[in-house]
Motif scaffolding. Structure first.
Motif, PDB file in Angstrom:
ATOM      1  N   GLU A 141       0.823  -1.213   0.000  1.00 41.07           N
ATOM      2  CA  GLU A 141       0.000   0.000   0.000  1.00 41.07           C
ATOM      3  C   GLU A 141       0.856   1.262   0.000  1.00 41.07           C
ATOM      4  OE1 GLU A 141      -3.027   0.399   2.896  1.00 41.07           O
ATOM      5  OE2 GLU A 141      -3.906  -1.578   2.515  1.00 41.07           O
ATOM      6  N   GLN A 142       0.275   2.345  -0.535  1.00 37.82           N
ATOM      7  CA  GLN A 142       0.892   3.664  -0.453  1.00 37.82           C
ATOM      8  C   GLN A 142       0.548   4.214   0.924  1.00 37.82           C
ATOM      9  OE1 GLN A 142       2.272   5.523  -3.406  1.00 37.82           O
ATOM     10  NE2 GLN A 142       3.092   6.925  -1.876  1.00 37.82           N
ATOM     11  N   LEU A 143       1.477   4.051   1.855  1.00 36.30           N
ATOM     12  CA  LEU A 143       1.195   4.403   3.245  1.00 36.30           C
ATOM     13  C   LEU A 143       1.764   5.762   3.626  1.00 36.30           C
ATOM     14  CD1 LEU A 143      -0.316   2.859   5.462  1.00 36.30           C
ATOM     15  CD2 LEU A 143       1.880   2.092   6.338  1.00 36.30           C
ATOM     16  N   PHE A 144       2.770   6.236   2.850  1.00 31.15           N
ATOM     17  CA  PHE A 144       3.445   7.495   3.163  1.00 31.15           C
ATOM     18  C   PHE A 144       3.548   8.363   1.906  1.00 31.15           C
ATOM     19  CE2 PHE A 144       5.423   3.964   5.575  1.00 31.15           C
ATOM     20  CZ  PHE A 144       4.994   4.296   6.858  1.00 31.15           C
ATOM     21  N   SER A 145       4.077   9.573   2.085  1.00 32.16           N
ATOM     22  CA  SER A 145       4.302  10.459   0.942  1.00 32.16           C
ATOM     23  C   SER A 145       5.291   9.829  -0.045  1.00 32.16           C
ATOM     24  CB  SER A 145       4.860  11.809   1.415  1.00 32.16           C
ATOM     25  OG  SER A 145       3.932  12.482   2.228  1.00 32.16           O
ATOM     26  N   GLU A 146       5.205  10.239  -1.292  1.00 29.93           N
ATOM     27  CA  GLU A 146       6.050   9.661  -2.332  1.00 29.93           C
ATOM     28  C   GLU A 146       7.535   9.943  -2.119  1.00 29.93           C
ATOM     29  OE1 GLU A 146       4.890  10.649  -6.257  1.00 29.93           O
ATOM     30  OE2 GLU A 146       3.037   9.467  -6.187  1.00 29.93           O
ATOM     31  N   ASN A 147       7.851  10.972  -1.341  1.00 32.04           N
ATOM     32  CA  ASN A 147       9.274  11.297  -1.110  1.00 32.04           C
ATOM     33  C   ASN A 147       9.856  10.554   0.092  1.00 32.04           C
ATOM     34  OD1 ASN A 147       7.778  12.714   0.748  1.00 32.04           O
ATOM     35  ND2 ASN A 147       8.781  14.687   0.406  1.00 32.04           N
ATOM     36  N   GLN A 175      -2.931   0.766  17.056  1.00 32.81           N
ATOM     37  CA  GLN A 175      -3.488   0.497  15.734  1.00 32.81           C
ATOM     38  C   GLN A 175      -3.191   1.615  14.736  1.00 32.81           C
ATOM     39  OE1 GLN A 175      -4.967  -2.250  14.644  1.00 32.81           O
ATOM     40  NE2 GLN A 175      -4.824  -3.312  16.598  1.00 32.81           N
ATOM     41  N   THR A 176      -3.164   2.843  15.207  1.00 33.10           N
ATOM     42  CA  THR A 176      -2.837   3.980  14.327  1.00 33.10           C
ATOM     43  C   THR A 176      -1.435   4.514  14.603  1.00 33.10           C
ATOM     44  OG1 THR A 176      -3.779   5.585  15.887  1.00 33.10           O
ATOM     45  CG2 THR A 176      -5.255   4.650  14.231  1.00 33.10           C
ATOM     46  N   LEU A 177      -0.775   3.959  15.595  1.00 29.76           N
ATOM     47  CA  LEU A 177       0.534   4.391  16.074  1.00 29.76           C
ATOM     48  C   LEU A 177       0.493   5.829  16.594  1.00 29.76           C
ATOM     49  CD1 LEU A 177       3.056   2.625  16.190  1.00 29.76           C
ATOM     50  CD2 LEU A 177       4.022   3.942  14.330  1.00 29.76           C
ATOM     51  N   LEU A 178      -0.653   6.240  17.120  1.00 31.03           N
ATOM     52  CA  LEU A 178      -0.759   7.566  17.715  1.00 31.03           C
ATOM     53  C   LEU A 178       0.095   7.634  18.967  1.00 31.03           C
ATOM     54  CD1 LEU A 178      -2.137  10.371  17.674  1.00 31.03           C
ATOM     55  CD2 LEU A 178      -3.936   9.386  19.123  1.00 31.03           C
ATOM     56  N   LEU A 179       0.937   8.658  19.045  1.00 29.20           N
ATOM     57  CA  LEU A 179       1.855   8.834  20.166  1.00 29.20           C
ATOM     58  C   LEU A 179       1.614  10.178  20.830  1.00 29.20           C
ATOM     59  CD1 LEU A 179       5.129   7.731  18.320  1.00 29.20           C
ATOM     60  CD2 LEU A 179       3.689   6.293  19.778  1.00 29.20           C
ATOM     61  N   THR A 180       2.029  10.274  22.090  1.00 27.20           N
ATOM     62  CA  THR A 180       2.036  11.557  22.776  1.00 27.20           C
ATOM     63  C   THR A 180       3.382  11.740  23.467  1.00 27.20           C
ATOM     64  OG1 THR A 180       0.811  13.025  24.281  1.00 27.20           O
ATOM     65  CG2 THR A 180       1.090  10.730  24.972  1.00 27.20           C
ATOM     66  N   GLY A 181       3.778  12.983  23.650  1.00 26.96           N
ATOM     67  CA  GLY A 181       5.052  13.273  24.295  1.00 26.96           C
ATOM     68  C   GLY A 181       5.259  14.768  24.375  1.00 26.96           C
ATOM     69  N   VAL A 240       3.016   7.796  11.177  1.00 25.34           N
ATOM     70  CA  VAL A 240       2.455   7.426   9.875  1.00 25.34           C
ATOM     71  C   VAL A 240       1.815   8.654   9.226  1.00 25.34           C
ATOM     72  CG1 VAL A 240       0.839   5.919   8.673  1.00 25.34           C
ATOM     73  CG2 VAL A 240       2.060   5.075  10.683  1.00 25.34           C
ATOM     74  N   ILE A 241       0.999   9.366   9.979  1.00 30.87           N
ATOM     75  CA  ILE A 241       0.392  10.597   9.462  1.00 30.87           C
ATOM     76  C   ILE A 241       1.478  11.631   9.186  1.00 30.87           C
ATOM     77  CG2 ILE A 241      -1.146  12.515  10.045  1.00 30.87           C
ATOM     78  CD1 ILE A 241      -2.792  10.515  11.714  1.00 30.87           C
ATOM     79  N   MET A 242       2.451  11.718  10.082  1.00 38.11           N
ATOM     80  CA  MET A 242       3.543  12.677   9.928  1.00 38.11           C
ATOM     81  C   MET A 242       4.270  12.478   8.603  1.00 38.11           C
ATOM     82  SD  MET A 242       6.661  13.242  12.586  1.00 38.11           S
ATOM     83  CE  MET A 242       7.924  12.235  11.818  1.00 38.11           C
ATOM     84  N   LEU A 243       4.543  11.213   8.253  1.00 41.83           N
ATOM     85  CA  LEU A 243       5.268  10.939   7.014  1.00 41.83           C
ATOM     86  C   LEU A 243       4.371  11.006   5.781  1.00 41.83           C
ATOM     87  CD1 LEU A 243       7.747   8.110   8.117  1.00 41.83           C
ATOM     88  CD2 LEU A 243       8.202  10.541   7.752  1.00 41.83           C
ATOM     89  N   ASN A 244       3.098  11.294   5.985  1.00 43.59           N
ATOM     90  CA  ASN A 244       2.216  11.648   4.879  1.00 43.59           C
ATOM     91  C   ASN A 244       2.198  13.156   4.644  1.00 43.59           C
ATOM     92  OD1 ASN A 244       0.428   9.638   3.360  1.00 43.59           O
ATOM     93  ND2 ASN A 244       0.453   8.788   5.432  1.00 43.59           N
TER      94      ASN A 244
END
Length: 438
Positions: free
Chosen positions: A268-274, A367-373, A401-405
């Protein structure tokens, strides 16, 4: 005795295997030799030299395995540890996921060893720490840091004829620099195999600059911001993601690589193309061993290509269940970047936040790899391509995951932690609240 040559290690392992009466016997021998200096409030507090070596034996009868370790190497002791492992094996329950040992394998020789790093002495460490302390003292700041170096070896052998040996070196340095009032803080951390790449003077100057520059931080509203993540900050948050490239946890629905309804997100295309992520034990900037603990060869592997997940790691057991080839996970992950420096990324930013590093990171949703810090040790507001002023630290809630999108630009990768990571320009990064901590 802590660092044995390939021939010396092989001789001990052959002797141990010769004592075995089990169906299968696997032996690991490892040792390390190194030293460290710790300092705080501009003065050395401790220094030490550590030399250690140990041997572990795993004996198997059928699918029942027992393990024992020892740090004595005379014949009687070696016989004793083999006997103990065999006694424990007879008491153990059967392992339903047991895999028989591998036969002989071929491994390329790694480039993890550096003779100059191995030759470090207490005087070498003292000189390097002295350079760091000269910076904080001259600037009227307080420094607390840790410098450590080690030379290590690891050798494995089993009763089916497999043998592997690796020798490596490391030198690591970290320092926190704060002003006398406790209102400003800066931090750097770096590690290399090659001593010549470690510049404690330059690194300490960066930390001191941030300590002075972060004093008098202003509060700004939480929200979504464009951020420039220094490589250390990017590593802090992305390191949690790398462990998710595991086929079994994905197949069993336990990770962000699990697909709703079953299956995995492989392909799957999970992240940005770069975004391109790979591992390579022969990479000269971040070399690692070319074999795993059970003797699987570790090779260059592309994990993500143009944002598409290309591979997941498979243990030998899970690969057998899925009828695929095993693929070990690497200790050194590399995210490809560009040629831009951190300063170039800042200059290209109209409005944003520069983050030195994160800390106290915790999982919110696997499941979404949501992190806090929290941000720490230098957080700054950027406007019109310039750092305008320091800001109070934030708590974040974000998924890598969202960050790298949301990647807008990637700079030149540098070694940080167990990865080769570029500085990153990320849009819509979520800060949820302010923190008064420095």
């Amino acid at each position: 005795m802590a660092i044995l040559s390939k021939e010396e290690a092989q001789a001990i392992l052959k002797k141990v295997i010769g004592y075995s009466k089990a169906d299968f016997c696997e032996v690991g021998l490892n040792g390390s030799d190194g030293g460290n200096i710790r300092y705080a409030r501009n003065a050395v507090s401790t220094a030490g030299q550590i030399s250690t070596m140990s041997l572990g034996v795993s004996s198997t009868f059928g699918k029942k395995t027992g393990s024992a370790t020892i740090n004595e190497f005379d014949d009687a002791s070696l016989q004793k540890v083999v006997k103990r492992a065999e006694e424990l094996a007879m008491l153990a329950p059967e392992n339903p996921e047991f895999m028989p040992p591998l036969g002989p394998q071929t491994f390329p020789e790694s480039n993890t060893y550096n003779a100059k790093t191995a030759a470090m002495t207490p005087d070498t460490r003292a000189e390097m720490v002295g350079k760091s302390l000269s910076v904080s003292k001259a600037a009227g700041l307080d420094a607390a840091g840790f410098l450590e170096n080690s030379t290590r070896f690891n050798a494995i052998m089993n009763s089916k004829g497999l043998f592997a040996y690796n020798k490596g070196t490391d030198v690591s340095f970290s320092v926190t620099v704060r002003n006398k009032q406790g209102t400003g803080s800066g931090y750097v951390e770096q590690g290399f195999n090659d001593l010549d790449k470690m510049d404690t003077l330059a690194l300490s100057k960066i930390a001191a600059s941030k300590a002075n520059g972060s004093a008098g931080a202003k509060a700004i509203e939480p929200g979504k911001y464009t951020v420039i993540l220094e490589p250390l900050a990017a590593s802090d948050i992305i390191g949690n993601m790398f462990r998710g490239f595991d086929a079994r946890s994905a197949d069993e629905g336990r990770s962000f690589m699990s697909k709703k309804g079953g299956g995995t997100r492989l392909g799957e295309q999970l992240f940005s193309e770069n975004v391109n992520i790979y591992s390579d034990p022969m990479n000269t900037e971040i070399p690692s061993s070319t074999f795993t603990g059970e003797g699987l060869p570790v090779k260059r592997t592309q994990w993500v290509e143009k944002g598409i997940v290309k591979n997941l790691s498979y243990s030998r057991y899970w690969a057998a269940q899925k009828n695929v080839q095993p693929l070990p996970f690497s200790r050194s992950m590399i995210i490809e970047g560009g040629t831009q420096s951190l300063e170039d990324l800042i200059k290209s930013t109209e409005k944003g936040i520069l983050v030195t590093r994160f800390w106290y990171i915790r999982s919110v949703d696997p499941q979404t790899l949501l992190l806090t810090g929290l941000t720490r040790d230098g957080t700054f507001y950027i406007e019109n391509g310039e750092i305008k002023f320091p800001i109070k630290n934030f708590r974040f809630n974000e998924s890598p995951v969202i960050m790298l999108n949301n990647v807008e630009a990637l700079g030149k990768p540098v070694r940080t932690g167990s990865g080769l990571i570029p500085p990153m320009k990320i849009r819509d990064f979520t800060f949820t609240s302010l923190s008064d901590a420095i």
